[in-house]
Design an enzyme around this catalytic site. Structure first.
Site, mmCIF file in Angstrom:
data_model
loop_
_atom_site.group_PDB
_atom_site.id
_atom_site.type_symbol
_atom_site.label_atom_id
_atom_site.label_comp_id
_atom_site.label_asym_id
_atom_site.label_seq_id
_atom_site.Cartn_x
_atom_site.Cartn_y
_atom_site.Cartn_z
ATOM 1 C CB THR A 1 -0.921 0.081 1.468
ATOM 2 O OG1 THR A 1 -1.725 -1.087 1.324
ATOM 3 C CG2 THR A 1 -1.584 1.197 1.676
ATOM 4 N N GLY B 1 -10.295 -3.011 3.422
ATOM 5 C CA GLY B 1 -9.358 -2.712 4.488
ATOM 6 C C GLY B 1 -9.369 -1.524 5.157
#
Ligand code: ASP
Length: 308
Positions: free
Chosen positions: A174, A204
C-alpha cells in the site's frame, strides 16, 4: 523546525522486506520511485503549496509505479480484478474523501479528493464510485492498465496453496503520504489494492477514515499499512491522534504504542506520521517498510529495511 517549514513522509507498504527477499532490481526500482514521489510532494511544499496537494501529488506517483500495491500493479481479488481503495484527509476542517472497490480510475487518491470536494459524502464504494469517477471527469484506466502479470502470478501462487491462504508475499505495499505545510496544516492520503485474493467485496483499513488514514491539525496526520482488519479494529490513525491530542503524548510514543497494540491483537504493519510542528515519524512492526521523508531543513531519507 521553523514556523514556516514543511515536512513530507511517504510509505510504500510494510511487510517482509528483508535483503534476501527483495531482488536488487526491486530494491533499486522501489527506491527510485520513492525518490520521485518525495520530489513531487516536496516541489508542492517548497513552492508554498498545501499539505493536501502535496500528499495527493506524492501518492499519484506511487499509484503509477508497478513496484507498489496501488493503482497500476495493485494486488488482485480472488477473481483477478484490481479493486482499489483510497482516502485523503486534511487537518484544518477535517474534510475527508474516500473510495472503496473502484475498478476504472487511474488515480484513486484523486477520486477520493473529488469525493471530498465535489460531493456531500465521505466514502463511496463499488459501481457507484466508478460512476462518480466517470461523471466527474477523473482519468479512467481499464483493467488492462491496472493489472500486471506479476500480480497474476502472485494470485495464482496464492490460490495454488488452497482455500484460506492469505496474502503470502506481504512484500508489495500500500502507499501513503503525510505532510505538514508551511502554513502549519497537515494532511494524509493512502491508496491500495488491498490484499491478494480478497473476496466478497473485502475492504481494508486504508479508505476508512480513522483506521488507515486521518488528519487533524490539533494532533497530526497518519497513513497506515499492514494487516487491515487489525488496523480497523484498533482504529489506528484516529487512536494515534487522540493520544496526542487528549493525553499530550509525543507523536513517536503514540505511534509506537498503537503499533504495539495492533501487534497484541495479532496484526502487523506500520504508520507514517507528522505533527503540527512537522516532526516526521515512522513506526513499524514488520521486517521492513518502504519509506521516505523530506523536509525544508534539507532532510531527505529513503529506506526499506528495518536496520536502515
Ligand atoms: N492495509 C492494507 C489493507 O488491508 C494492505 C496493506 O497495507 O498492505 O487493505
Amino acid at each position: 523546525m521553523t514556523q514556516s517549514g514543511w515536512t513530507l513522509v511517504i510509505h510504500g507498504g510494510a511487510g517482509m522486506m528483508t535483503r534476501d527477499r527483495i531482488t536488487p532490481e526491486q530494491d533499486a526500482g522501489a527506491r527510485s520511485a520513492l525518490g520521485l514521489a518525495l520530489d513531487a510532494g516536496s516541489a508542492v511544499l517548497a513552492a508554498g503549496g498545501s499539505a493536501l496537494d502535496a500528499v495527493e501529488a506524492a501518492v499519484r506517483v506511487l499509484e503509477d509505479d508497478p513496484h507498489f500495491n496501488a493503482g497500476r500493479g495493485a494486488a488482485l481479488t480472488h477473481e483477478g480484478v484490481a479493486e482499489l481503495d483510497a482516502a485523503i484527509m486534511e487537518g484544518t476542517g477535517r474534510d475527508a474523501g474516500a473510495v472503496a472497490g473502484v475498478t476504472g480510475t487511474r488515480h484513486p487518491v484523486s477520486l477520493a479528493r473529488a469525493v471530498m470536494e465535489q460531493s456531500r459524502h465521505v466514502l463511496l464504494g463499488g459501481e457507484g464510485a466508478d460512476l462518480f469517477s466517470r461523471e466527474h471527469g477523473l482519468e479512467q484506466a481499464g483493467q488492462d492498465w491496472l493489472v500486471l502479470p506479476e500480480r497474476r502470478r502472485q494470485l495464482e501462487e496464492l490460490q495454488a496453496r488452497g482455500a484460506g491462504a492469505f496474502d503470502v508475499d506481504m512484500k508489495y505495499g500500500t502507499v501513503g503520504a503525510v505532510a505538514r505545510d508551511s502554513a502549519g496544516h497537515v494532511a494524509a492520503a493512502t491508496s491500495t489494492g488491498g490484499v491478494t485474493g480478497k473476496r466478497w467485496g473485502r475492504i481494508g483499513d486504508s479508505p476508512l477514515i480513522g483506521a488507515g488514514t486521518y488528519a487533524d491539525d490539533r494532533a497530526g496526520a497518519v497513513s497506515a499499512t499492514g494487516s487491515g482488519e487489525y488496523f480497523i479494529r484498533a482504529g489506528v490513525a484516529h487512536e494515534i491522534c487522540a493520544r496526542v491530542r487528549l493525553a499530550g503524548v509525543p507523536l513517536r510514543v503514540a505511534a509506537d504504542a498503537v503499533m504495539a497494540d495492533v501487534l497484541a491483537l495479532g496484526g502487523k504493519g506500520g504508520v507514517i506520521v507528522t505533527g503540527p510542528e512537522g516532526e516526521p515519524v515512522w513506526s513499524f512492526t514488520t521486517a521492513g517498510m518502504y519509506r521516505g521523508r523530506a523536509g525544508s531543513d534539507g532532510e531527505r531519507t529513503i529506506a526499506i529495511y528495518g536496520d536502515e
